[in-house]
Write an enzyme that holds these catalytic residues in place. Sequence first.
Site, PDB file in Angstrom:
ATOM      1  N   ARG A 121      45.304  41.957  15.962  1.00  0.00           N
ATOM      2  CA  ARG A 121      44.049  41.278  15.621  1.00  0.00           C
ATOM      3  C   ARG A 121      43.957  39.875  16.217  1.00  0.00           C
ATOM      4  NH1 ARG A 121      45.637  43.399  10.677  1.00  0.00           N
ATOM      5  NH2 ARG A 121      44.659  45.408  10.275  1.00  0.00           N
ATOM      6  N   LYS A 143      34.245  35.189  26.595  1.00  0.00           N
ATOM      7  CA  LYS A 143      33.710  36.558  26.708  1.00  0.00           C
ATOM      8  C   LYS A 143      34.776  37.401  27.389  1.00  0.00           C
ATOM      9  CE  LYS A 143      28.685  36.109  26.933  1.00  0.00           C
ATOM     10  NZ  LYS A 143      27.480  36.313  27.757  1.00  0.00           N
ATOM     11  N   GLU A 185      27.470  30.978  42.055  1.00  0.00           N
ATOM     12  CA  GLU A 185      27.432  30.517  40.652  1.00  0.00           C
ATOM     13  C   GLU A 185      27.401  28.986  40.596  1.00  0.00           C
ATOM     14  OE1 GLU A 185      27.066  32.711  38.278  1.00  0.00           O
ATOM     15  OE2 GLU A 185      27.955  34.589  38.998  1.00  0.00           O
ATOM     16  N   LYS A 227      29.339  24.552  31.538  1.00  0.00           N
ATOM     17  CA  LYS A 227      29.552  25.778  30.782  1.00  0.00           C
ATOM     18  C   LYS A 227      30.122  25.466  29.399  1.00  0.00           C
ATOM     19  CE  LYS A 227      30.667  30.509  30.662  1.00  0.00           C
ATOM     20  NZ  LYS A 227      31.006  31.738  31.355  1.00  0.00           N
ATOM     21  N   GLU A 238      23.825  33.857  21.066  1.00  0.00           N
ATOM     22  CA  GLU A 238      22.806  34.405  20.171  1.00  0.00           C
ATOM     23  C   GLU A 238      21.540  33.564  20.160  1.00  0.00           C
ATOM     24  OE1 GLU A 238      25.868  35.877  16.676  1.00  0.00           O
ATOM     25  OE2 GLU A 238      25.313  33.777  16.813  1.00  0.00           O
ATOM     26  N   ARG A 242      22.499  29.971  26.235  1.00  0.00           N
ATOM     27  CA  ARG A 242      23.236  30.353  27.434  1.00  0.00           C
ATOM     28  C   ARG A 242      22.344  31.117  28.423  1.00  0.00           C
ATOM     29  NH1 ARG A 242      29.283  32.019  25.094  1.00  0.00           N
ATOM     30  NH2 ARG A 242      29.723  32.624  27.228  1.00  0.00           N
ATOM     31  N   ASN A 246      21.748  32.893  33.221  1.00  0.00           N
ATOM     32  CA  ASN A 246      21.349  34.158  33.840  1.00  0.00           C
ATOM     33  C   ASN A 246      20.448  33.980  35.054  1.00  0.00           C
ATOM     34  OD1 ASN A 246      22.735  35.883  32.127  1.00  0.00           O
ATOM     35  ND2 ASN A 246      21.121  35.770  30.587  1.00  0.00           N
ATOM     36  N   HIS A 249      20.453  36.403  37.911  1.00  0.00           N
ATOM     37  CA  HIS A 249      21.217  37.580  37.493  1.00  0.00           C
ATOM     38  C   HIS A 249      20.355  38.803  37.188  1.00  0.00           C
ATOM     39  CE1 HIS A 249      24.522  34.830  37.547  1.00  0.00           C
ATOM     40  NE2 HIS A 249      25.374  35.756  37.181  1.00  0.00           N
ATOM     41  N   HIS A 253      21.842  41.595  39.295  1.00  0.00           N
ATOM     42  CA  HIS A 253      22.469  42.802  38.737  1.00  0.00           C
ATOM     43  C   HIS A 253      21.813  44.063  39.287  1.00  0.00           C
ATOM     44  CE1 HIS A 253      24.129  40.479  35.060  1.00  0.00           C
ATOM     45  NE2 HIS A 253      25.085  40.711  35.937  1.00  0.00           N
ATOM     46  N   HIS A 267      29.357  40.234  43.589  1.00  0.00           N
ATOM     47  CA  HIS A 267      28.481  39.756  42.521  1.00  0.00           C
ATOM     48  C   HIS A 267      27.711  38.490  42.927  1.00  0.00           C
ATOM     49  CE1 HIS A 267      27.099  38.703  38.499  1.00  0.00           C
ATOM     50  NE2 HIS A 267      27.674  37.515  38.624  1.00  0.00           N
TER      51      HIS A 267
HETATM   52  N1  LIG Z   1      33.879  36.708  31.063  1.00  0.00           N
HETATM   53  C1  LIG Z   1      32.882  36.152  31.689  1.00  0.00           C
HETATM   54  O1  LIG Z   1      32.185  35.298  31.160  1.00  0.00           O
HETATM   55  C2  LIG Z   1      32.615  36.571  33.101  1.00  0.00           C
HETATM   56  C3  LIG Z   1      31.707  35.843  33.882  1.00  0.00           C
HETATM   57  C4  LIG Z   1      31.522  36.218  35.214  1.00  0.00           C
HETATM   58  C5  LIG Z   1      32.215  37.296  35.731  1.00  0.00           C
HETATM   59  N2  LIG Z   1      33.093  37.994  34.943  1.00  0.00           N
HETATM   60  C6  LIG Z   1      33.861  39.128  35.476  1.00  0.00           C
HETATM   61  O2  LIG Z   1      34.738  38.635  36.473  1.00  0.00           O
HETATM   62  C7  LIG Z   1      35.040  39.684  37.383  1.00  0.00           C
HETATM   63  C8  LIG Z   1      34.983  39.153  38.801  1.00  0.00           C
HETATM   64  O3  LIG Z   1      35.916  38.108  38.936  1.00  0.00           O
HETATM   65  P1  LIG Z   1      36.377  37.582  40.388  1.00  0.00           P
HETATM   66  O4  LIG Z   1      35.187  37.314  41.218  1.00  0.00           O
HETATM   67  O5  LIG Z   1      37.333  36.488  40.127  1.00  0.00           O
HETATM   68  O6  LIG Z   1      37.044  38.862  41.047  1.00  0.00           O
HETATM   69  P2  LIG Z   1      38.529  39.469  40.995  1.00  0.00           P
HETATM   70  O7  LIG Z   1      39.210  39.134  39.753  1.00  0.00           O
HETATM   71  O8  LIG Z   1      38.377  40.896  41.366  1.00  0.00           O
HETATM   72  O9  LIG Z   1      39.245  38.707  42.211  1.00  0.00           O
HETATM   73  C9  LIG Z   1      38.737  38.876  43.524  1.00  0.00           C
HETATM   74  C10 LIG Z   1      39.869  39.204  44.504  1.00  0.00           C
HETATM   75  O10 LIG Z   1      40.574  38.017  44.836  1.00  0.00           O
HETATM   76  C11 LIG Z   1      41.979  38.245  44.693  1.00  0.00           C
HETATM   77  N3  LIG Z   1      42.567  36.954  44.362  1.00  0.00           N
HETATM   78  C12 LIG Z   1      42.500  36.313  43.170  1.00  0.00           C
HETATM   79  N4  LIG Z   1      43.020  35.096  43.264  1.00  0.00           N
HETATM   80  C13 LIG Z   1      43.464  34.950  44.524  1.00  0.00           C
HETATM   81  C14 LIG Z   1      44.099  33.883  45.221  1.00  0.00           C
HETATM   82  N5  LIG Z   1      44.337  32.700  44.637  1.00  0.00           N
HETATM   83  N6  LIG Z   1      44.437  34.083  46.515  1.00  0.00           N
HETATM   84  C15 LIG Z   1      44.142  35.268  47.118  1.00  0.00           C
HETATM   85  N7  LIG Z   1      43.521  36.278  46.525  1.00  0.00           N
HETATM   86  C16 LIG Z   1      43.190  36.117  45.232  1.00  0.00           C
HETATM   87  C17 LIG Z   1      42.078  39.284  43.621  1.00  0.00           C
HETATM   88  O11 LIG Z   1      43.311  39.943  43.667  1.00  0.00           O
HETATM   89  C18 LIG Z   1      40.892  40.186  43.971  1.00  0.00           C
HETATM   90  O12 LIG Z   1      41.244  41.088  44.988  1.00  0.00           O
HETATM   91  C19 LIG Z   1      34.072  40.803  37.094  1.00  0.00           C
HETATM   92  O13 LIG Z   1      34.741  41.847  36.428  1.00  0.00           O
HETATM   93  C20 LIG Z   1      33.050  40.175  36.165  1.00  0.00           C
HETATM   94  O14 LIG Z   1      32.496  41.104  35.259  1.00  0.00           O
HETATM   95  C21 LIG Z   1      33.284  37.646  33.642  1.00  0.00           C
HETATM   96 ZN   LIG Z   2      27.470  35.761  37.456  1.00  0.00          ZN
END
Ligand SMILES: NC(=O)c1ccc[n+]([C@@H]2O[C@H](COP(=O)([O-])OP(=O)(O)OC[C@H]3O[C@@H](n4cnc5c(N)ncnc54)[C@H](O)[C@@H]3O)[C@@H](O)[C@H]2O)c1
Ligand SMILES: [Zn+2]
Length: 364
Positions: A121, A143, A185, A227, A238, A242, A246, A249, A253, A267
């Site tokens: 938990r 999130k 972003e 942020k 809610e 925030r 978007n 987005h 999306h 993305h």
């Molecule tokens: N929680 C949230 O609020 C939130 C917000 C935006 C996006 N997301 C999520 O984040 C994800 C996308 O994240 P991302 O864009 O970081 O992609 P990712 O985590 O897939 O990383 C992108 C690529 O870069 C590589 N990589 C990472 N760090 C590296 C480094 N220092 N050197 C070389 N390569 C490196 C990774 O192995 C991967 O192949 C999605 O799943 C999305 O839904 C979440």
């Molecule tokens: Zn985004």
Amino acid sequence: VKKIRLALGKRSYDILIGKDLISRLPAICLRLGIGRDPFIITNGPLFRRYGREIRASFLSRGITARFEIVPDSEKAKSLAIASQVLASLASYDVKRTVFIVAFGGGVVGDLSGLIAALYKRGIPYVQVPSTLLAQVDSSIGGKTAVDLPAAKNLIGAFYQPRVVVCDTSLIRTLPRRQVANAMAEVIKYGVIGDERLFGYLERHHRALLAADEKALAYVIGRCAAAKARLVSQDEHDEKGIRMALNYGHTIGHAIEAAAGYTAQYYHGEAVALGMLVGARISLSMKLLRKDVYERIENLISRAGLPTSIRRIHFSAIYKAHLHDKKFSRGVNRFVLPVRIGKVKIVSNVPHALIRDAVTACMGG
Ligand SMILES: NC(=O)c1ccc[n+]([C@@H]2O[C@H](COP(=O)([O-])OP(=O)(O)OC[C@H]3O[C@@H](n4cnc5c(N)ncnc54)[C@H](O)[C@@H]3O)[C@@H](O)[C@H]2O)c1
Ligand SMILES: [Zn+2]
């Protein structure tokens, strides 16, 4: 080291930004008093590149770090992987004081945060974002999620980390397309509320794309502060505070979905196009001046992001847009820029305006 506090009462935490911070990670964790047995979730390429260094820095403090390797793709955000990692965590957690370290991009961060939320938990976790996208966005705010075949992020929880450690040196090994992806972003933060950041990006986009640490630290600091402010006012998303995040987005999306979530559009690339469509809608509603529209378009282009939608039909984008979860009860809702640093939420944007804005952004 720059420090930004995310204020959330008892769940408040720091976002630390600076060079070579992974060498200080053990000290940062020990100071929090969250345990002595880090369970570090990462992927293969990152482990090969940084694993030895992280292991050694924990060892120099007398701590043995346990690494857990997950696949390097969005596929890691699945219940199957989460359940494997949880089983591995449970067998490791015997007579130990375990905490989780998420070392990777948004994929590793979202998965690890959910695992931390679910196990017993909730156990403490630390975000060590290694992509620029994760440093400016996904690692902050709590999130956490994994995907279902039906849609992304369908299974999740709000669960805040104990600290976010943004090491700007990690960005040096990040592919340029991934840096540009995050720039979308970053530009978004500028348009929705930070004119100064936007001006900085216009002057320093080259340094940022080249992973210059000073420029990165400034930009990550501005985005993280923005942020953090929004999250502390609306932790569970809610109150609509925030909502501005978007921007770009809604259509972004839809473009990702229409392209089938392939490498055709990352993305951020889809969001860049979504921001352009939004700015065009603003333009046609006379909410935005033409020269301001051009500043947005120019910056997107200089940041190495696409400015025209290619090889996707409007009908596919529109259909995907109708399925968007932000689309509440048949009423669409767009975040539209009115100037640099200010947006307006507009509901019920006429279909014809959306169509004209999307098709105006189509090229070939
Ligand atoms: N929680 C949230 O609020 C939130 C917000 C935006 C996006 N997301 C999520 O984040 C994800 C996308 O994240 P991302 O864009 O970081 O992609 P990712 O985590 O897939 O990383 C992108 C690529 O870069 C590589 N990589 C990472 N760090 C590296 C480094 N220092 N050197 C070389 N390569 C490196 C990774 O192995 C991967 O192949 C999605 O799943 C999305 O839904 C979440
Ligand atoms: Zn985004």
